[in-house]
Every structure is written in structure tokens, then in C-alpha cells.
Design a protein around this motif. Structure first.
Motif, PDB file in Angstrom:
ATOM      1  N   GLN A 171      -2.492   1.901   3.813  1.00 29.34           N
ATOM      2  CA  GLN A 171      -0.956   2.118   4.613  1.00 29.34           C
ATOM      3  C   GLN A 171      -1.086   0.982   5.972  1.00 29.34           C
ATOM      4  O   GLN A 171      -0.033   0.449   6.335  1.00 29.34           O
ATOM      5  CB  GLN A 171      -0.953   3.492   4.900  1.00 29.34           C
ATOM      6  N   SER A 172      -2.082   1.011   6.655  1.00 30.72           N
ATOM      7  CA  SER A 172      -2.311   0.157   7.885  1.00 30.72           C
ATOM      8  C   SER A 172      -2.029  -1.395   7.593  1.00 30.72           C
ATOM      9  O   SER A 172      -1.113  -1.972   8.084  1.00 30.72           O
ATOM     10  CB  SER A 172      -3.438   0.484   8.251  1.00 30.72           C
ATOM     11  N   ALA A 173      -2.458  -1.616   6.362  1.00 31.85           N
ATOM     12  CA  ALA A 173      -2.231  -3.009   6.015  1.00 31.85           C
ATOM     13  C   ALA A 173      -0.895  -3.428   5.438  1.00 31.85           C
ATOM     14  O   ALA A 173      -0.207  -4.430   5.845  1.00 31.85           O
ATOM     15  CB  ALA A 173      -3.268  -3.527   4.816  1.00 31.85           C
ATOM     16  N   LEU A 174      -0.241  -2.542   4.901  1.00 31.50           N
ATOM     17  CA  LEU A 174       1.035  -2.587   4.441  1.00 31.50           C
ATOM     18  C   LEU A 174       1.891  -2.581   5.548  1.00 31.50           C
ATOM     19  O   LEU A 174       3.092  -3.340   5.411  1.00 31.50           O
ATOM     20  CB  LEU A 174       1.341  -1.454   3.390  1.00 31.50           C
ATOM     21  N   VAL A 175       1.903  -1.557   6.537  1.00 36.12           N
ATOM     22  CA  VAL A 175       2.836  -1.487   7.411  1.00 36.12           C
ATOM     23  C   VAL A 175       2.726  -2.914   8.513  1.00 36.12           C
ATOM     24  O   VAL A 175       3.728  -3.260   9.162  1.00 36.12           O
ATOM     25  CB  VAL A 175       2.776  -0.307   8.367  1.00 36.12           C
TER      26      VAL A 175
END
Length: 681
Positions: A171-175
């Protein structure tokens, strides 16, 4: 004793194995679990920097990406080296997944080249790195090396939480990529929504399986502002972000919040893993204490049992040795000696011959065995005595019947002798001589029963008899005597005490030769002096005897067995063996050059007399009912004494009935007898 040692060894081995399983979990954690965790952290960091580089594409981020890639490669090398040291302690399934992870780490250069060439989207990069991280998590899934159920359950729970941390990193990489572009695509939003649902499910399942001590750590984490902010981030993205639309202003803090929670989850999970690992040590120590207690007490029990068993074994062994010696003495010396005494006709007291086999013992089982051996001894000796009594009874029956038959036959021979003196009709006289010859054969069979009973026939000779006459007498006791040719030197005689038995022995062999040879063939009886005595050979021209049976018969002749009533077909063989043993005569059969069988008798020098031409005289050894007749051919009484007249048989006091010579027909035998009478006179 052996069973106790085996059981103790088995219990100790199981306990030691449990301890080894609990202790080797530390080595697996140090050489595999921790390095895999480091590899996951570096892969997550490389994924985050790779997405950042694709979002902003600055040279500074490319430099940071190269630095991060070197860290990932170093972690991969360290993982390869450390895992090799724990190969034997690692479960096979876990080892296989670890090798898959190492191979995927080695192939990261392909993925990195695609990132450098910008041939992948941000979502593709996340998925590619996530597949490698998933393989690392599968290594954790095979971590089942502890026998303790509680440790296994806590480990599974931590693995679920670690997977939820991976979702936070994704999620961190996607956002981060969405923040760089200012908007989310439809695919990115759908992927984020799936990550949120999966993370919350994994986190809820993992924490629900933790015990109170470990759950407290995650309860503290859940109450922190970072975790609360991350939950708000997830809700905002799902509720407010629209594909292709600008992100809300608070999106600027999303990557920072996600990264902070990732670090927080990593620290909390590592601490929980350390606590779980530490729990195995006391269990291992407890098992080691169990090993010491089990081993010590078991060893003491084994030593005590060994001491008691040794003392008991010495006592039992001594008593069993005495019992064994008594049984061996019974089987090897006493019982055979008893049988020999019974065969000699001695009386045996069963009670005196059956002393107790074993003395009083402190062991009930040994006493029972001793009594059983004594009972067996008594039964065996009683059976031997009973068999001896039975044989004596049978021998008495044989002897009684034979003596009666012999008495009647002697009377019959006397009557026939009287009739032969009175009758002058040649035809009637010839038939009367046939009856005389048949009676002589019957007397021989009757004497065979006397010999089998162990007694001696009633007739015998005091003075030596020429061996030629002995052979002729044996021939004339055979039914088919006309087929027998006798070739015997006249210069040797047989001791009088052996004449009856040798005549009987020869008659049995000659009759056997005539019976088992074709009627048109001749049977040869030859004799000659040899170095060890006088040899007589009886040769037929029949079909012969197979070599195996010939060897068996020779063995029985050399050492005659005890007479067996069931073996009535071999009565002649028993009689020959007994007579030969009585006079130390060696009898052997061999194959004749003509295909038949040759029986060779070797008379010992002690019973052969050289150049003794004295006429034999008959001596009664046992008093029969009627005097045994002795017949010979003499010239007719009265008148002219010419050779044209028929001879008449008269009683002679110095000749035996066997010494009658018959050749060709009856009339020619009369002539031969007449000539022999003249030569002897």
C-alpha cells in the motif's frame, strides 16, 4: 535385562530427540528465519524506491535505487551462506521453498533492467516484487520444527501478521506512485482496495491467535497515532479517491504514514518473534532435565537389574549346567549302556536306574524341569525294559515254535529215512527223496527262527568237515540245487563248531542267487585260500542290485542291526548277518562282471583247518525229541554189490544229512554217491 535396556534407551532417545528439536529451532531462526526476514525488508525497500524512481525519474532516486539493490544482493548472499549451515536442521519442505527464494533473488537483474528501461508500470513493479516476497513468506509457512503446540500456534500467528505487514508495504508503494502522479488509475484503486481487505483480514486472524503476552504488544501498537492515521488513510482512499481525479490534499502524508506503520509493524513483529524463540529455550532446558532424570534413574535401574540378574543367572546357570550334564550323561552313557545290558539279557531294576536328575533348588522352575527330566528318564528306561521284555517274549515264541518244528522235522526225516530203506520202486523212491529234500529245506527255515531268537541250532559237528562237503551240503538245502556248480579245493576243512552255521549261511546266499537269476543260468560257488583266511564266492548271473541298495545291504551285513519284526522281507539278510558276526566271518556283496551279484565270504583262519581229511561226526548240542538223522549214499545192502543195481540209503553215524550230493536226476545222484563211497573207503 535386555528388554529393560532397550526400553530405557528408547525412552531416553525420545526425550533427547525432543530436546534436540527444541534446541535446533534457535539455529533455524539464526540461519534462515532472520536472514529471510532481512531479505523481505530489503525487497520491500527496493520495491518502494523502484516505484519512487518510476514516479519522479530523478538521477538522485536512481542513485538511491542502485544503493538499495546492492543491499538486497548482500542480503541474498548472506542468506545463501547462512542457510547452508542449517541444512540438516531445516525441514525438507521449508528448504525447498528457501531454494526457490534464492533462485528468484538471483534473477532480480531481469526485473531491475525492466525498471531501468521504464518498461513496467508502477503497479507491475509492485506485483513483481510482491511475488518474490510471497515466496519468502512461503518459507515461513513451512516453519514446523517444534514439537510444542503452543509455539507452533504462536509462530503461525506471527506469520499471518508478517503477511499483513507486507500488505502495508505494498500500500505504501502504491500511494507513493499515486502521490507522484497526483491521481490514481482504476487498476491502482482496485488493487489498493484489495490490499486493504487482505491486510485487515490477515492482521485480525494473526492477532486473534496470539496469547495474552504477545497480543499485548500489538494492542499497544493499535493504540498508537500511526496506526490510527493509517486506518484513516485506507478509509480515505476507498471513500474519496476517484480514478483519474486529483487526490485530496491530505494524500501528501500517505506514503509517510504507510512507511512509518511498516517500520512499526516490523519492530513489533521482530520483538514477538524473539519472545517466541526465547520460549523454546526453557522448554529445551526442561527436556534436558528430563533427560538427566530419565537417564540417571534409568541407568541406576539398569545397573541394579544387571546386578540382580547376574547373581540370579549364576545360580540358574549352575543348576542348569548340572541338569544338562545329567541329561547328557543319560543320553550318551547310561541309556545306551542300559540298552546293551538289556540286549545281553540282563535284568534291570527300573527304580534303581532312575535316580533324580536334579537336586533340590531354590528356583521352582529348575525343580520342575528336573522333575520333568526325571519323569522322562523313568519313562525312557521303562520303555526300553518293556521293549526288551517284548523282544525276549518274541524270541521265546520264535524259539519255542522253531524247536517244536525242528523236532517234528527230525522225526519226519527219520521216518523218511526208514521208508527210503524199505522202498525199492525207483519212481516212488525218487518222489520220496523229493519229500526228503523239501523237509531238509523246512528244517533250515526252522533253524533260521532259532538263530533270530539268539539261540543255537541243536545239531553240530565235533570234528572238522571238508569245505567241499560244507558247500555241497549248503547247495542241497536249496530248492533249485541242480543249477549250482561247486568248485571247492579238497585240501581244507572247517572247524566242527562252525559247520552248521556256515552251511546255513551259504544256503541262504545260494538260495538268494538262484531265486534272483534266470532259471537257465548257472550259479557258481568257488573257494580258495587267501592271505586272511579262506574265501568263498557265490556268483549269479541275474539283473544285479542297484549301487545304493548294494551299499545299504553291505552296511547291514558288516554291522547287523537289531531284528525288526516289521522288516520280515529281509529275514535271510538278518540271519546271514547274525551268523557272520557269530563266527567273525566277513560277508560282502559286489557287482559281478556278468551283471549279476557276487557274495564273498571271508572265513577267518581260526576256523579253517588245512589237510584234515577225517570224516565228520555228528554231535547233538541240544536234545531233540527224536535223534537227528544223518544220511549218506552207500552201496545197497546184501548181494552182489554191482554198479548195475540201485543203491539204498542207510543211516550213518558219522555224516550229516546236508552232506548228501545230488546232481542231474535222482538216479545219477545214486551213482555219484556210490563212487564217492568207494573213493572214501
Amino acid at each position: 535385562m535386555t528388554a529393560l535396556v532397550v526400553i530405557w534407551g528408547f525412552a531416553a532417545a525420545l526425550t533427547i530427540e525432543q530436546g534436540k528439536q527444541l534446541l535446533r529451532i534457535q539455529k533455524v531462526y539464526d540461519n534462515i528465519v532472520y536472514p529471510v526476514g532481512e531479505a523481505i525488508n530489503e525487497l520491500q525497500s527496493e520495491r518502494f524506491v523502484s516505484v519512487s524512481y518510476l514516479a519522479w525519474r530523478t538521477s538522485a532516486l536512481h542513485t538511491d535505487l542502485r544503493v538499495q539493490r546492492r543491499k538486497t544482493d548482500a542480503t541474498a548472499v548472506l542468506l545463501t551462506r547462512l542457510s547452508a549451515q542449517a541444512r540438516d536442521e531445516t525441514p525438507s519442505a521449508m528448504w525447498d521453498r528457501l531454494q526457490d527464494l534464492i533462485r528468484q533473488l538471483d534473477r532480480l537483474d531481469v526485473l531491475r533492467g525492466q525498471v531501468d528501461d521504464k518498461r513496467l508500470t508502477r503497479l507491475d513493479v509492485i506485483e513483481e516484487y510482491s511475488s518474490v516476497v510471497e515466496t519468502a513468506h512461503q518459507v515461513y509457512d513451512r516453519l514446523m520444527i517444534s514439537p510444542d503446540i503452543d509455539i507452533i500456534e504462536q509462530t503461525k500467528a506471527l506469520i499471518l501478521i508478517t503477511r499483513s505487514r507486507e500488505m502495508v508495504s505494498q500500500q505504501s508503494a502504491l500511494v507513493l506512485g499515486a502521490q507522484a502522479s497526483g491521481r490514481m488509475t482504476q487498476d491502482e484503486r482496485d488493487a489498493f482496495s484489495g490490499m486493504v481487505g487482505k491486510r485487515r483480514l490477515l492482521y485480525q486472524l494473526g492477532t486473534s491467535q496470539l496469547d495474552a503476552g504477545l497480543l499485548k504488544r500489538y494492542g499497544t501498537l493499535n493504540s498508537t497515532p500511526i496506526y490510527t492515521a493509517f486506518l484513516s488513510l485506507e478509509d480515505d482512499v476507498i471513500a474519496r479517491v476517484r480514478p483519474g481525479q486529483p487526490l485530496p490534499p491530505e494524500a501528501i502524508a500517505w506514503p509517510t504514514t504507510a512507511q512509518a506503520l511498516t517500520r512499526q509493524l516490523t519492530d513489533t513483529t521482530d520483538a514477538a518473534s524473539d519472545a517466541t524463540t526465547a520460549r523454546a529455550a526453557p522448554l529445551a532446558q526442561s527436556v534436558l532435565w528430563d533427560i538427566g532424570i530419565v537417564g540417571g534413574l534409568g541407568l541406576a535401574a539398569v545397573l541394579a537389574t544387571a546386578f540382580i540378574s547376574f547373581r540370579f543367572a549364576r545360580t540358574v546357570t549352575g543348576e542348569l549346567s548340572m541338569l544338562h550334564r545329567a541329561a547328557a550323561d543319560l543320553a550318551g552313557r547310561r541309556l545306551p549302556d542300559l540298552v546293551r545290558r538289556l540286549r545281553r539279557g540282563e535284568d534291570v531294576d527300573v527304580a534303581a536306574e532312575t535316580p533324580p536328575m536334579a537336586q533340590a533348588s531354590g528356583t521352582v522352575e529348575i525343580e520342575n524341569v528336573g522333575r520333568a527330566f526325571t519323569s522322562v528318564q523313568h519313562t525312557a528306561i521303562e520303555a526300553a525294559v518293556g521293549q526288551a521284555e517284548l523282544r525276549k517274549g518274541v524270541n521265546k515264541v520264535f524259539l519255542n515254535l522253531a524247536r517244536r518244528s525242528q523236532s517234528l522235522l527230525q522225526r519226519q526225516l527219520g521216518m523218511l529215512d526208514g521208508l527210503e530203506k524199505e522202498i525199492t520202486d525207483p519212481d516212488l523212491l525218487e518222489r520220496l527223496f523229493g519229500v526228503d529234500h523239501l523237509t531238509t529245506r523246512m528244517r533250515r527255515h526252522s533253524e533260521g527262527l532259532i538263530i533270530l531268537s539268539g539261540a543255537v541250532p541243536g545239531r553240530g559237528w565235533r570234528n572238522p568237515v571238508r569245505l567241499y562237503d560244507v558247500a555241497r551240503a549248503a547247495t542241497e538245502e536249496v530248492e533249485d540245487y541242480l543249477r549250482v556248480d561247486v568248485n571247492m579245493p579238497h585240501g581244507y576243512s572247517l572247524a566242527g563248531g562252525s559247520v552248521t552255521d556256515v552251511v546255513h549261511l551259504l544256503a541262504e546266499l545260494i538260495e538268494n542267487a538262484t531265486v534272483f537269476s534266470p532259471p537257465q543260468t548257472r550259479v557258481q560257488v568257488r573257494g580258495e585260500l587267501v592271505a586272511r583266511g579262506f574265501a568263498i564266492e557265490v556268483e549269479d548271473r541275474g539283473l544285479g542290485i542297484p549301487s545304493e541298495e548294494l551299499a545299504h545291504i553291505n552296511a547291514r551285513l558288516a554291522d547287523p542291526p537289531e531284528f525288526d519284526l516289521a522288516d520280515s522281507d529281509r529275514l535271510g539278510l538278518f540271519v546271514v548277518g547274525l551268523l557272520a558276526r557269530r563266527h567273525n566271518i566277513r560277508v560282502s556283496l559286489r557287482t559281478s562282471p556278468y551283471g549279476g551279484t557276487s557274495a564273498v565270504l571271508l572265513l577267518p583262519q581260526e576256523i579253517v583247518v588245512e589237510n584234515d581229511t577225517r570224516e565228520p561226526t555228528v554231535e547233538r548240542l541240544a536234545q531233540p525229541e527224536a535223534p537227528p538223522p544223518a544220511l549218506a549214499l552207500t552201496p545197497p545192502i546184501g548181494g552182489g554189490g554191482t554198479q548195475d543195481s540201485l543203491p539204498r540209503r542207510v543211516r550213518q553215524a558219522n555224516l550229516a544229512p546236508q552232506l548228501m550230493e545230488e546232481q542231474g536226476d535222482v538216479f545219477s545222484s545214486f551213482q555219484a554217491g556210490w563212487r564217492r563211497a568207494q573213493e572214501d573207503s
